[in-house]
Design a protein around this motif. Structure first.
Motif, PDB file in Angstrom:
ATOM      1  N   GLY A 118       0.800  -1.220   0.000  1.00 25.32           N
ATOM      2  CA  GLY A 118       0.000   0.000   0.000  1.00 25.32           C
ATOM      3  C   GLY A 118       0.830   1.265   0.000  1.00 25.32           C
ATOM      4  O   GLY A 118       1.871   1.360  -0.656  1.00 25.32           O
ATOM      5  N   GLU A 119       0.386   2.251   0.775  1.00 26.60           N
ATOM      6  CA  GLU A 119       1.056   3.545   0.823  1.00 26.60           C
ATOM      7  C   GLU A 119       2.463   3.451   1.400  1.00 26.60           C
ATOM      8  O   GLU A 119       3.366   4.180   0.985  1.00 26.60           O
ATOM      9  CB  GLU A 119       0.218   4.539   1.632  1.00 26.60           C
ATOM     10  N   GLU A 120       2.635   2.557   2.348  1.00 26.11           N
ATOM     11  CA  GLU A 120       3.959   2.377   2.944  1.00 26.11           C
ATOM     12  C   GLU A 120       4.947   1.859   1.897  1.00 26.11           C
ATOM     13  O   GLU A 120       6.093   2.314   1.827  1.00 26.11           O
ATOM     14  CB  GLU A 120       3.887   1.403   4.114  1.00 26.11           C
ATOM     15  N   GLN A 121       4.488   0.928   1.073  1.00 26.83           N
ATOM     16  CA  GLN A 121       5.349   0.401   0.015  1.00 26.83           C
ATOM     17  C   GLN A 121       5.645   1.476  -1.028  1.00 26.83           C
ATOM     18  O   GLN A 121       6.776   1.583  -1.520  1.00 26.83           O
ATOM     19  CB  GLN A 121       4.694  -0.807  -0.651  1.00 26.83           C
ATOM     20  N   LYS A 122       4.649   2.271  -1.365  1.00 28.08           N
ATOM     21  CA  LYS A 122       4.849   3.356  -2.336  1.00 28.08           C
ATOM     22  C   LYS A 122       5.901   4.341  -1.844  1.00 28.08           C
ATOM     23  O   LYS A 122       6.783   4.761  -2.595  1.00 28.08           O
ATOM     24  CB  LYS A 122       3.524   4.086  -2.574  1.00 28.08           C
ATOM     25  N   ALA A 123       5.838   4.690  -0.554  1.00 28.78           N
ATOM     26  CA  ALA A 123       6.818   5.616   0.024  1.00 28.78           C
ATOM     27  C   ALA A 123       8.212   4.998   0.023  1.00 28.78           C
ATOM     28  O   ALA A 123       9.210   5.677  -0.255  1.00 28.78           O
ATOM     29  CB  ALA A 123       6.405   5.993   1.443  1.00 28.78           C
ATOM     30  N   GLU A 126       9.646   5.119  -3.461  1.00 27.62           N
ATOM     31  CA  GLU A 126      10.107   6.475  -3.780  1.00 27.62           C
ATOM     32  C   GLU A 126      11.460   6.751  -3.120  1.00 27.62           C
ATOM     33  O   GLU A 126      12.312   7.419  -3.697  1.00 27.62           O
ATOM     34  CB  GLU A 126       9.068   7.485  -3.320  1.00 27.62           C
TER      35      GLU A 126
END
Length: 251
Positions: A118-123, A126
């Motif tokens: 989710g968002e943690e993986q996306k961050a 990056e």
């Protein structure tokens, strides 16, 4: 069977063990390889690495050396042929700086991509991109500009440390469903990685990507089961240790 004076305790899927295997092959050192069962660690491993209880461990004349980067420097100092560290002190310091960068920054960021969603993986992805931009800059216009490898025409310690982890990137992209190496964004890094992967010694030291992919999928599945709500679990999986993960903290 290799030289009984040199033994390596390792795990076939560990990128940290791949580092040591590659260095030994580059140096032409005969050795005996001992595969460790990380779910039931041998008395030999616990005896020779009582602090971390992890692989890899190199035994030379029954004297243990632990931690992969420490082992790499020991190998280079013990067997002088085909050096992997530069001769000039400043060049050695530069290589060590970037090895430290991989160990403390890039490697953990890649590990977080694999271990999150989710968002943690996306961050995390990056963050990996930001770190790769630094490496790309050094290859394009910095200290390593115009070199085939970070070590020059032959691979050095930074190639080994960065390459054995980067070899996993395409595997992790498939398993985690993310794009980490954009060829357009990182052309120099991509070209270096292809050169690294083409070496016979690398192919001998690191298992085929198909086998690594199968292992990574299995580990990620176990990790997902361990973090799932209790009512969704059909069985209790075997604990997933740092050492089992593809981008483990097993040094």
């Amino acid at each position: 069977m290799g030289d009984a004076r040199v033994k390596l305790l390792g795990s076939w899927a560990s990128s940290y063990c791949h580092r040591v295997l590659l260095a030994l092959r580059l140096k032409g050192v005969e050795f005996e390889y001992l595969e460790e069962d990380l779910s039931n660690k041998s008395p030999l491993l616990l005896l020779h690495n009582p602090v971390h209880k992890k692989v890899p461990v190199l035994l030379h004349d029954e004297k243990p050396v632990a931690e992969s980067v420490v082992i790499l420097e020991y190998i280079d100092e013990t067997w002088k042929e085909n050096p992997i560290l530069p001769e000039a002190p400043h060049d050695r310091s530069v290589a060590r700086f970037w090895v430290h960068f991989v160990e403390e920054k890039l490697g953990p960021a890649i590990g977080k991509v694999f271990q999150s969603a989710g968002e943690e993986q996306k961050a995390a992805a990056e963050q990996v991109s930001e770190y790769l931009k630094l490496v790309e800059r050094e290859l394009k216009e910095g200290r390593f500009k115009g070199r085939r490898f970070f070590g020059g025409e032959t691979i050095g310690i930074l190639d080994i440390v960065l390459g054995c982890g980067s070899y996993w990137l395409s595997v992790l992209e498939q398993v985690a469903g993310v794009n980490l190496i954009d060829v357009a964004a990182f052309p120099c890094f991509h070209a270096w990685l292809k050169e690294f992967e083409s070496l016979a010694e690398v192919r001998e030291a690191i298992p085929a990507q198909e086998r690594l992919l199968e292992h990574a999928r299995s580990v990620r599945q176990m990790m997902a089961m361990m973090t799932a709500p209790a009512w969704t679990k059909t069985e209790v999986p075997t604990a997933v240790s740092d050492e089992a993960a593809p981008v483990a903290l097993t040094k």
